[in-house]
Design a protein around this motif. Structure first.
Motif, short mmCIF file in Angstrom:
data_model
loop_
_atom_site.label_atom_id
_atom_site.label_comp_id
_atom_site.label_asym_id
_atom_site.label_seq_id
_atom_site.Cartn_x
_atom_site.Cartn_y
_atom_site.Cartn_z
N GLU A 87 39.38 32.01 42.34
CA GLU A 87 39.64 30.69 41.75
C GLU A 87 38.56 29.72 42.25
OE1 GLU A 87 40.82 27.79 39.86
OE2 GLU A 87 42.35 29.38 39.74
N CYS A 146 37.49 31.05 45.81
CA CYS A 146 38.54 31.58 46.69
C CYS A 146 38.27 33.06 46.95
CB CYS A 146 39.92 31.40 46.06
SG CYS A 146 41.23 32.23 47.00
N CYS A 193 43.44 26.88 47.38
CA CYS A 193 43.06 27.10 45.98
C CYS A 193 44.26 26.85 45.09
CB CYS A 193 42.52 28.51 45.79
SG CYS A 193 43.81 29.73 45.51
N HIS A 198 46.19 29.87 48.01
CA HIS A 198 45.59 30.62 49.11
C HIS A 198 44.86 29.64 50.02
CE1 HIS A 198 45.42 33.87 45.87
NE2 HIS A 198 46.37 34.23 46.73
N SER A 211 46.00 28.83 43.43
CA SER A 211 47.07 29.80 43.65
C SER A 211 47.62 29.72 45.08
CB SER A 211 46.56 31.22 43.39
OG SER A 211 45.89 31.27 42.17
N LYS A 262 40.25 35.28 47.89
CA LYS A 262 41.36 36.15 47.48
C LYS A 262 41.43 36.32 45.96
CE LYS A 262 44.60 36.43 51.23
NZ LYS A 262 44.72 35.19 52.07
N CYS A 263 41.31 35.20 45.21
CA CYS A 263 41.56 35.29 43.77
C CYS A 263 40.38 34.81 42.93
CB CYS A 263 42.81 34.51 43.40
SG CYS A 263 42.62 32.73 43.62
#
Ligand SMILES: [Zn+2]
Length: 312
Positions: A42, A37, A55, A59, A57, A39-40
């Motif tokens: 993951e 991911c 993902c 996203h 989380s 963004k994070c």
């Protein structure tokens, strides 16, 4: 991922007949060891509609999000053909070549695509030049009768070329607004690894470069002789300069605006540094690989926020 790329246009047509096939290929290039991911970071995700992933989380992303293909309204199959065309032509293509070959209705689309692709030609975090590196400046365009009046202003281009025996290794180029110490030494810092030999003429702006950890080799000649012998003293940068100018005049018919010159230099540098690649397919692969590594650029930001269609 094992480097695998089409070697002929027939293979290109077979491999990338659908947008799904293109997307799958981009996925392998972007996430060779599995989804991450953006963004994070993951690594587990599940597929959602329209090629998106969600993902853990929550996203949402897609394989084209955050790349030059983000929000494109054209099919990826067409993009892949554009990239094939641009990389398979020895000297590249102009926007009007591309428009014609792909049957694009709008010149603006072809122009925007060429500029997006040029931005993908510079790899983020690319390695610096090493060894013995010639550095010199050249003028492009302006009123010089030899070059014609083909960029609205005369631009100063700094060129660095690695010595490779009697030949040329890798190159780097960039425009500078003026030939100041700050600009020229800044270029050296950005492009050449500390500890390398920087080979210049006697121009004072390079003085003191050894204080930063470079070895400075200066070749100085008398002023009267300078005009004629520059190409003998620093033969590699001068060879690169004349090839680059010939390319601008040939492929682009000299129709390059000074504000975009750096991107054309990036394209030339990409082509030059890949010139020994045995396969054109490898260039296609490289460019796609870099295309999914970089941030997207909008047409508006490229033309400086005016939204006007530039001529070149
Ligand atoms: Zn995430």
């Amino acid at each position: 991922m094992v480097e695998s790329y089409p070697k002929t246009i027939l293979e290109l047509e077979r491999w990338f007949a659908t947008d799904d096939a293109c997307r799958e290929y981009l996925y392998q290039l972007r996430w060779p060891t599995g989804f991450v991911c953006p963004k994070c970071h993951e690594t587990s995700a599940w597929p959602a509609s329209r090629g998106r992933f969600v993902c853990r989380s929550r996203h949402q992303t897609s394989v084209t999000a955050g790349t030059i293909f983000e929000n494109t309204r054209k099919p990826l199959t067409l993009w892949f053909r554009a990239i094939w065309y641009v990389t398979s032509q020895k000297n590249g293509a102009s926007a009007s070549n591309l428009q014609q070959i792909l049957g694009l209705r709008s010149y603006q689309t072809a122009w925007t695509w060429m500029h997006k692709l040029r931005r993908a030609m510079v790899r983020p975090g690319r390695e610096k030049l090493t060894g013995i590196v010639e550095v010199d400046e050249t003028y492009v365009g302006g009123e010089d009768p030899k070059d014609g009046t083909w960029v609205e202003q005369k631009a100063i281009v700094v060129i660095a070329a690695e010595e490779d025996g009697t030949g040329i290794g890798r190159i780097r180029m960039a425009t500078v607004p003026r030939r100041t110490r700050k600009n020229l030494q800044g270029f050296v810092h950005e492009m050449i690894k500390i500890g390398s030999v920087v080979h210049t003429d006697g121009f004072h702006a390079y003085r003191g470069i050894d204080a930063f950890g470079y070895k400075h080799r200066k070749t100085v000649i008398s002023r009267q002789k300078e005009k004629n012998s520059a190409s003998i003293l620093l033969p590699r940068v001068h060879r690169v300069a004349s090839l680059m100018k010939r390319w601008l005049l040939g492929t682009h018919q000299g129709a390059v605006s000074a504000s975009h010159l750096d991107y054309y230099l990036d394209e030339y540098t990409f082509r030059f540094n890949q010139r020994t690649s045995r396969s054109r397919g490898k260039l296609f692969y490289r460019l796609l690989q870099q295309a999914v590594e970089i941030a997207p650029t909008t047409y508006r930001s490229m033309v400086g926020g005016t939204g006007e269609t530039p001529k070149h």
